[in-house]
Structures are given as C-alpha cells and as structure tokens.
Design an enzyme around this catalytic site. Structure first.
Site, PDB file in Angstrom:
ATOM      1  N   GLU A  90       4.648 129.610 -18.011  1.00  0.00           N
ATOM      2  CA  GLU A  90       4.794 129.414 -16.571  1.00  0.00           C
ATOM      3  C   GLU A  90       6.079 130.062 -16.040  1.00  0.00           C
ATOM      4  O   GLU A  90       7.064 130.211 -16.755  1.00  0.00           O
ATOM      5  CB  GLU A  90       4.779 127.922 -16.235  1.00  0.00           C
ATOM      6  N   CYS A 103      12.414 131.564 -11.860  1.00  0.00           N
ATOM      7  CA  CYS A 103      12.733 130.833 -13.080  1.00  0.00           C
ATOM      8  C   CYS A 103      11.767 131.303 -14.165  1.00  0.00           C
ATOM      9  O   CYS A 103      10.559 131.113 -14.040  1.00  0.00           O
ATOM     10  CB  CYS A 103      12.587 129.333 -12.816  1.00  0.00           C
ATOM     11  N   CYS A 110       8.531 125.370 -27.259  1.00  0.00           N
ATOM     12  CA  CYS A 110       9.957 125.249 -27.574  1.00  0.00           C
ATOM     13  C   CYS A 110      10.119 124.317 -28.774  1.00  0.00           C
ATOM     14  O   CYS A 110       9.379 123.343 -28.908  1.00  0.00           O
ATOM     15  CB  CYS A 110      10.691 124.664 -26.366  1.00  0.00           C
ATOM     16  N   CYS A 114      13.664 118.056 -26.887  1.00  0.00           N
ATOM     17  CA  CYS A 114      14.289 117.113 -25.941  1.00  0.00           C
ATOM     18  C   CYS A 114      13.233 116.124 -25.435  1.00  0.00           C
ATOM     19  O   CYS A 114      12.130 116.534 -25.058  1.00  0.00           O
ATOM     20  CB  CYS A 114      14.905 117.870 -24.765  1.00  0.00           C
ATOM     21  N   CYS A 117      11.373 116.453 -21.847  1.00  0.00           N
ATOM     22  CA  CYS A 117      10.920 117.772 -21.393  1.00  0.00           C
ATOM     23  C   CYS A 117       9.499 118.087 -21.848  1.00  0.00           C
ATOM     24  O   CYS A 117       9.173 117.969 -23.031  1.00  0.00           O
ATOM     25  CB  CYS A 117      11.876 118.838 -21.915  1.00  0.00           C
ATOM     26  N   CYS A 329      12.338 121.037 -13.009  1.00  0.00           N
ATOM     27  CA  CYS A 329      12.939 121.133 -14.346  1.00  0.00           C
ATOM     28  C   CYS A 329      12.200 120.242 -15.335  1.00  0.00           C
ATOM     29  O   CYS A 329      11.978 119.064 -15.083  1.00  0.00           O
ATOM     30  CB  CYS A 329      14.384 120.671 -14.306  1.00  0.00           C
TER      31      CYS A 329
HETATM   32  N1  SAH Z   1      16.097 125.307 -23.065  1.00  0.00           N
HETATM   33  C1  SAH Z   1      17.052 125.419 -21.989  1.00  0.00           C
HETATM   34  C2  SAH Z   1      16.370 125.507 -20.622  1.00  0.00           C
HETATM   35  C3  SAH Z   1      15.723 124.219 -20.233  1.00  0.00           C
HETATM   36  S1  SAH Z   1      15.216 123.933 -18.582  1.00  0.00           S
HETATM   37  C4  SAH Z   1      17.989 124.236 -22.022  1.00  0.00           C
HETATM   38  O1  SAH Z   1      17.763 123.327 -22.796  1.00  0.00           O
HETATM   39  O2  SAH Z   1      18.975 124.240 -21.294  1.00  0.00           O
HETATM   40  C5  SAH Z   1      16.580 123.652 -17.595  1.00  0.00           C
HETATM   41  C6  SAH Z   1      17.110 122.238 -17.506  1.00  0.00           C
HETATM   42  O3  SAH Z   1      16.149 121.242 -17.183  1.00  0.00           O
HETATM   43  C7  SAH Z   1      17.755 121.812 -18.808  1.00  0.00           C
HETATM   44  O4  SAH Z   1      19.026 121.291 -18.521  1.00  0.00           O
HETATM   45  C8  SAH Z   1      16.819 120.737 -19.267  1.00  0.00           C
HETATM   46  O5  SAH Z   1      17.438 119.846 -20.160  1.00  0.00           O
HETATM   47  C9  SAH Z   1      16.418 120.099 -17.967  1.00  0.00           C
HETATM   48  N2  SAH Z   1      15.252 119.232 -18.040  1.00  0.00           N
HETATM   49  C10 SAH Z   1      14.271 119.215 -18.971  1.00  0.00           C
HETATM   50  N3  SAH Z   1      13.388 118.242 -18.701  1.00  0.00           N
HETATM   51  C11 SAH Z   1      13.793 117.632 -17.574  1.00  0.00           C
HETATM   52  C12 SAH Z   1      13.293 116.550 -16.794  1.00  0.00           C
HETATM   53  N4  SAH Z   1      12.172 115.924 -17.119  1.00  0.00           N
HETATM   54  N5  SAH Z   1      13.976 116.193 -15.693  1.00  0.00           N
HETATM   55  C13 SAH Z   1      15.106 116.845 -15.343  1.00  0.00           C
HETATM   56  N6  SAH Z   1      15.631 117.863 -16.037  1.00  0.00           N
HETATM   57  C14 SAH Z   1      14.991 118.256 -17.145  1.00  0.00           C
END
Ligand code: SAH
Length: 350
Positions: A90, A103, A110, A114, A117, A329
């Site tokens: 996406e 974005c 991945c 986390c 996510c 995000c």
């Molecule tokens: N892999 C990268 C990019 C991730 S996306 C990273 O880990 O930084 C960008 C941001 O969104 C990251 O800070 C990630 O932790 C955050 N994120 C992921 N899931 C989320 C959620 N459910 N709510 C808010 N932020 C989230």
C-alpha cells in the site's frame, strides 16, 4: 532480465554503451522511466529496433492499481498495488497545505513484530526492489494527477532492513532529471536498527530521520516492540545522539500513545530526561486501532504533550489523515482484510 527502473544514470550509460548506442540515450530513457511510461513503445524518440531490444532484455516495473480508496474526510488516497509477482503493498497520498506527501512501503510485510502495527502481521514476505519503491511515487503521481513535494518512508516495512534498495531509491527519487525531490523533503522512519542508523549517519544525507521510540523504558518498549530486546533504549539513544553529532540533523522521535501503557506523567518525565542534552522533537501519534491488537488509543495525549513541554521538550501531535479508509499509521497491509470484517468495500474514484 534487467530491472530498468532501478538503474542509476551511470548504469544506464554503461548498458547503452554495450548496445553500441550514443551516450545521450541513457538520460533519454531515464526521463521516460521517471515520467511513468508503462511500455517501451511509449519511448517514442527511441529507434524501433532499440525499443524491441529493450523489450527483450529488460522489465519495466509497473504496479497495477488493485484498489483505490479515497477518504471522504480529507481527500487522502490509499492505493493497494499489485506487483509483478502478485504480491501487494500500500501507498498513501496525503494532502497538506504545504504540499502533497506520499507515504511509501519498503517491504512486502515486515519482520519487526510491533504489537500495534498491522503491517507486520504475517511477517515479511520479501524486500522491495528500488524500482518498486520508486514506482509507488511515480504512479501515485500519475494516477492522482497530484504534484508530489514530500516523501515519507513510513508505509509497510522497515526501511533500514532493506538498506541498499532504500538508498538507491533515495538517489533515484532525488535525481534532478527524475522526480527531483530534495532530501530535506524526505523522512525515513525506523524502529531503531542501530547498526544501520550508524551506517546512514556516515552517508551524511540531509533527510529527516524519524525513530519509533514509543516508550522511555525497556520494559514497556520491549512489550510494544520486540526489536528492543536486542538493542535497548540506552543504546538506541546513544546511537541517535551520534547520528545528530555526525549529520547535524535533528531526529524526530515517534511516540504512538496507547491507553494505560505508555501515557503516564511519569513516562513523560522519563522521556524528557532521555532527550535532555540533544535537540530532538517528539511526534505524538494517537494510537490508530488495528483490529488484531488489544491496545486502545490513549486519552491523555494533550496532557502528555503539556507535560513534555513543561520540561522544555517540543512535542507535536500527528494529524490523523484517511481515518475512514484505514490509511493512518500502522494500518497499512499487504492484502485486503476479509470482507465484512472492519472494512467497507472499495470506493472507486478517479
Ligand atoms: N518500520 C518503520 C515505519 C513504520 S510506520 C518504523 O518502525 O518506524 C510509521 C510509524 O507509525 C512508526 O512510528 C510506527 O511505530 C507507527 N505505528 C505503527 N502502528 C501504529 C498504530 N496502530 N497507531 C499509531 N502509530 C503506529
């Protein structure tokens, strides 16, 4: 097969030299590629025989729009692209007053795990090629008709876990004869892979590094982000400090706020203490709901922000765009979620 859209101008030059072509072909083709041609026949100023040869030797990375959703709230567009091998990723187009931002995803899935996510559910399938990252920008621009002024590498995947391809993408998208997006208009977000952050620092790029911190102490951070087991907050912060000293670029710390997990005043105090002595900035992200995750959004975002500010730490709250189409995000996925779950069917639009 040669992945033409992943190639740098000097590599194209070498290739055309081997084919006995004049030198200027390289730039001619580079421009076509970055303008979003979908077939070699569209390269109308190339001799026919050469177009045929390219067709035999090379692939043109052209992702197909599998689904396009347009937010009724703010005009955000989310694309689900189908790649050459059938995998999907996406991309999100966000419209701000200061310009449009794309974005992009850097991997199919991945491996970082986390807990909040959606992109990590099911792990990583494969890395994206530079052309597949670049094509997200080129074809988002082409499909939407929007001018693109900023890029954030915050889609699916951990960009520093696909280091070489991501670097090449940066070189390509930054090229004056291509999309010419300035490094200062690009942000790269990482979950905190310290070796790669050091490597990136050595390159001295002017991009903005965003680091997903999400908790000021190891216990909470490890609960949210399994990568913290290997690195830990202290080592991460040391690495970030080094990054700033080497590049002179301030780091933006992302902090997704979950109810009762990382949103207490004590945690704000600890976070402020961690940042003491280095110019950084905290970007608070109200947690976006992911159906599979038990975590809920914090109700203390403003209080937490005020508490940080009382310690002299600058903190902003990230705006939530595309809330009605799961484009925020942590909500991006590599496949459609089962119909009838939390999802509304697609809203085709042009
Ligand atoms: N892999 C990268 C990019 C991730 S996306 C990273 O880990 O930084 C960008 C941001 O969104 C990251 O800070 C990630 O932790 C955050 N994120 C992921 N899931 C989320 C959620 N459910 N709510 C808010 N932020 C989230």
């Amino acid at each position: 097969m040669i992945d033409l859209r992943s190639m740098l101008p000097e590599e194209l030059e070498r290739y055309f030299q081997e084919l006995g072509q004049p030198r200027f072909r390289a730039m001619q083709v580079f421009r076509w590629l970055h303008r979003g041609v979908e077939s070699f026949d569209e390269m109308t100023d190339l001799p026919r025989a050469l177009r045929e040869r390219l067709g035999e030797d090379c692939v043109l990375t052209v992702p197909r729009v599998e689904r396009r959703q347009v937010s009724k709230l703010d005009g955000t567009i989310k694309y689900l692209w189908r790649l050459g091998d059938g995998n999907c990723v996406e991309t999100v187009l966000m419209r701000y007053k200061h310009g449009n931002t794309v974005c992009v995803s850097s991997q199919v899935g991945c491996n970082m795990g986390c807990v909040f996510c959606a992109s990590t559910l099911g792990g990583k399938v494969r890395d994206l090629a530079p052309s597949e990252i670049l094509a997200q920008v080129i074809f988002t621009k082409k499909d939407s008709g929007a001018e693109i002024s900023n890029i954030v590498m915050m889609g699916i995947g951990e960009p520093l876990d696909n280091f070489d391809a991501v670097l090449r993408f940066l070189e390509l998208v930054n090229h004056p004869e291509g999309l010419n997006i300035g490094m200062r208009h690009i942000s790269l977000s990482t979950c905190g892979l310290v070796k790669q952050i050091d490597k990136l620092a050595g390159l001295g790029l002017q991009l903005t590094l965003s680091v997903s911190l999400h908790a000021p102490e190891d216990e909470t951070r490890t609960r949210l982000m399994p990568v913290n087991r290997a690195v830990g907050v202290d080592l991460l912060m040391d690495t970030c400090r080094r990054y700033f000293e080497t590049t002179g670029r301030r780091i933006s710390y992302e902090y997704a706020m979950a109810d009762g997990v990382n949103d207490s005043d004590e945690q704000a105090d600890r976070l402020a203490a961690l940042l003491r002595g280095q110019p950084g900035h905290v970007n608070l992200i109200p947690l976006n709901e992911v159906a599979e995750s038990p975590l809920r959004p914090s109700r203390r975002v403003r209080q937490f922000q005020k508490r940080l500010e009382s310690h002299g730490v600058t903190a902003t709250v990230r705006r939530r765009l595309g809330g009605d189409i799961d484009a925020s995000c942590g909500q991006l996925r590599r496949r459609r979620i089962a119909e009838g779950e939390t999802h509304t069917p697609e809203e085709g639009s042009t």
